[in-house]
Design an enzyme around this catalytic site. Structure first.
Site, PDB file in Angstrom:
ATOM      1  N   ARG A  46      19.406  17.271  19.182  1.00  0.00           N
ATOM      2  CA  ARG A  46      18.194  17.692  19.902  1.00  0.00           C
ATOM      3  C   ARG A  46      17.162  16.570  19.891  1.00  0.00           C
ATOM      4  O   ARG A  46      16.440  16.342  20.857  1.00  0.00           O
ATOM      5  CB  ARG A  46      17.596  18.977  19.283  1.00  0.00           C
ATOM      6  CG  ARG A  46      16.213  19.304  19.845  1.00  0.00           C
ATOM      7  CD  ARG A  46      15.743  20.735  19.595  1.00  0.00           C
ATOM      8  NE  ARG A  46      16.062  21.255  18.294  1.00  0.00           N
ATOM      9  CZ  ARG A  46      15.405  20.948  17.167  1.00  0.00           C
ATOM     10  NH1 ARG A  46      14.382  20.102  17.194  1.00  0.00           N
ATOM     11  NH2 ARG A  46      15.762  21.476  16.024  1.00  0.00           N
ATOM     12  N   ASP A 170       6.539  14.801  41.319  1.00  0.00           N
ATOM     13  CA  ASP A 170       7.917  15.289  41.403  1.00  0.00           C
ATOM     14  C   ASP A 170       8.602  14.431  42.467  1.00  0.00           C
ATOM     15  O   ASP A 170       8.326  14.565  43.662  1.00  0.00           O
ATOM     16  CB  ASP A 170       7.909  16.780  41.788  1.00  0.00           C
ATOM     17  CG  ASP A 170       9.317  17.360  41.912  1.00  0.00           C
ATOM     18  OD1 ASP A 170      10.275  16.576  42.082  1.00  0.00           O
ATOM     19  OD2 ASP A 170       9.448  18.604  41.860  1.00  0.00           O
ATOM     20  N   LYS A 195      19.697  17.317  41.606  1.00  0.00           N
ATOM     21  CA  LYS A 195      19.734  17.030  43.043  1.00  0.00           C
ATOM     22  C   LYS A 195      20.359  15.649  43.314  1.00  0.00           C
ATOM     23  O   LYS A 195      21.497  15.428  42.963  1.00  0.00           O
ATOM     24  CB  LYS A 195      18.319  17.174  43.600  1.00  0.00           C
ATOM     25  CG  LYS A 195      17.629  18.479  43.182  1.00  0.00           C
ATOM     26  CD  LYS A 195      18.344  19.685  43.743  1.00  0.00           C
ATOM     27  CE  LYS A 195      17.862  21.054  43.354  1.00  0.00           C
ATOM     28  NZ  LYS A 195      16.994  21.324  42.260  1.00  0.00           N
TER      29      LYS A 195
HETATM   30  C1  LIG Z   1      11.624  19.464  44.344  1.00  0.00           C
HETATM   31  C2  LIG Z   1      12.166  20.236  43.181  1.00  0.00           C
HETATM   32  N1  LIG Z   1      11.556  20.131  41.993  1.00  0.00           N
HETATM   33  C3  LIG Z   1      12.013  20.805  40.914  1.00  0.00           C
HETATM   34  C4  LIG Z   1      13.097  21.657  40.986  1.00  0.00           C
HETATM   35  C5  LIG Z   1      13.567  22.401  39.760  1.00  0.00           C
HETATM   36  O1  LIG Z   1      14.692  21.788  39.232  1.00  0.00           O
HETATM   37  P1  LIG Z   1      15.882  22.567  38.468  1.00  0.00           P
HETATM   38  O2  LIG Z   1      16.473  23.527  39.433  1.00  0.00           O
HETATM   39  O3  LIG Z   1      16.808  21.456  38.063  1.00  0.00           O
HETATM   40  O4  LIG Z   1      15.256  23.252  37.301  1.00  0.00           O
HETATM   41  C6  LIG Z   1      13.753  21.804  42.208  1.00  0.00           C
HETATM   42  C7  LIG Z   1      14.927  22.714  42.312  1.00  0.00           C
HETATM   43  O5  LIG Z   1      15.305  23.145  43.381  1.00  0.00           O
HETATM   44  C8  LIG Z   1      13.278  21.075  43.337  1.00  0.00           C
HETATM   45  O6  LIG Z   1      13.854  21.202  44.539  1.00  0.00           O
END
Ligand SMILES: Cc1ncc(COP(=O)(O)O)c(C=O)c1O
Length: 381
Positions: A46, A170, A195
């Site tokens: 961890r 993000d 993704k």
């Molecule tokens: C732009 C974006 N940010 C964050 C997330 C969240 O990620 P996770 O599904 O890996 O928790 C997603 C998920 O679809 C996303 O499309």
């Protein structure tokens, strides 16, 4: 070393014991201590694991950062950032963000006494007006989700810093291939590694990248204390995905640009949201901020209503009806009832997430086949 070389060589040194070109996957949960209380680099997985650390090195390098932390999901990574704040603090978040981030901020983080305000950051004046002396974090996505709005990262960093707040981006949609937010002054880059970084719809993961050791230490403390680390097997898959990231994402972006041009001329399509189109309001900014491509996500407004839009998304053959994005296979979804269903209805309406909005994640298939698939499904709309 340039981007593609770093994607393959940073964090991927051959195994000194065996000469294996690919480092082994370390599955051990615990590591022997030489003496009681003699803490070395690894003691418990961890707190740190060699496979995870290798992947973190690669991603830190690709994002022009110094440190990275790999998490079990993108949401866990986002949650860790919000844990930097305390009761009484305030977050300004872009209005065009992932539905799960909206839900986390409005339904979980708000319970800790942290205030949240949404602002359309594609016009930075809206950020300027939403920020207060209590604002400690500005959270943006560019391109945004699901409307592909473009936000000026450097301008947001300047405004956030002038008010003593941090800027987190993000970067899931843009990927470091097209945008490296730390180079524009952002403090934290977040990824859903599920993704494009993984790229094959076969792993779940998240990541934070920073360029400041003090901030890394704060986030490391949170991650180790709360425990949402990425597993070694997922970290290995992520490392493998990163090696082909540049090639995949550039080709997917070229496919998306082709489809955006095609769909813009289609009589069943009212509007295409793609920053590569010259009519997109953020096009000029995207051309400056994005490095040689506009990404492989696009959304479209169909002529029709909720029902006809459902018929369209349910009748594609290559585009698969699924949430998530960024992998080699193309996906289609209807944000109002899928990725953004967790938005309150009023916020969805206020931010233009209509019933006829369709989001595409364009994959690596032959683009003519993708065009033909959309064409036949639009006949059903
Ligand atoms: C732009 C974006 N940010 C964050 C997330 C969240 O990620 P996770 O599904 O890996 O928790 C997603 C998920 O679809 C996303 O499309």
């Amino acid at each position: 070393m340039r981007f593609r070389t770093r994607a393959i060589h940073v964090g991927n040194q051959r195994d000194p014991q065996t000469g294996a070109v690919v480092p082994p996957i370390h599955l051990a949960s615990t590591f022997v201590q030489h003496k009681a209380g003699d803490w070395r680099e690894y003691d418990y997985s961890r707190s740190g694991n060699p496979t995870r650390r290798n992947t973190e090195h690669t991603l830190a390098s690709l994002e022009s950062g110094s440190h990275c932390l790999a998490f079990c999901t993108g949401m866990a990574a986002t949650h860790a950032v919000t844990m930097l704040l305390s009761s009484g603090d305030h977050i300004v978040a872009g209005a065009d963000i992932y539905g799960g981030t909206y839900r986390l901020l409005h339904k979980i983080v708000n319970r800790t006494g942290v205030g949240v305000t949404l602002a359309d950051t594609s016009n930075v004046e809206n950020l300027q007006s939403a920020i207060t002396p209590r604002t400690k974090l500005v959270w943006i996505e560019s391109p945004g989700n699901p409307l592909l709005s473009i936000t000026d990262i450097a301008a947001c960093a300047e405004i956030a810093h002038a008010h003593g707040a941090r800027l987190a981006v993000d970067n899931t949609f843009a990927t470091p291939v097209f945008t490296r937010p730390l180079e524009f002054g952002a403090d934290i880059v977040m990824h859903s590694a599920t993704k494009y970084l993984g790229g094959h719809s076969d792993l779940i993961g998240g990541a934070l990248v920073v360029a400041d050791k003090g901030l890394y230490d704060e986030l490391y403390f949170i991650q180790n204390a709360t425990g949402a680390v990425q597993s070694s097997l997922d970290a290995f898959l992520l490392s493998r995905g990163l090696k082909t990231l540049d090639l995949r994402v550039r080709q997917q972006s070229a496919n998306a640009a082709h489809l955006a041009a095609y769909l813009s001329r289609h009589q069943r399509v009212r509007k295409v949201h793609y920053p590569g189109c010259s009519e997109h309001p953020g096009h000029a900014l995207a051309a400056r901020q994005m490095d040689g491509g506009f990404g492989a996500m696009l959304s479209l407004e169909l002529v029709g209503d909720m029902k006809s839009t459902k018929r369209m998304v349910e009748s594609t053959r290559l585009f698969q009806l699924a949430v998530s994005l960024g992998a080699v296979e193309s996906l289609i979804e209807q944000p109002a009832v899928m990725s953004h269903a967790s938005y309150d209805e009023e916020d969805r309406a206020a931010h233009g997430i209509t019933d006829t909005l369709v989001r595409l994640s364009v994959g690596l298939e032959d683009v003519e086949d993708l065009c033909a698939d959309l064409d036949q499904s639009l006949e059903n709309a």
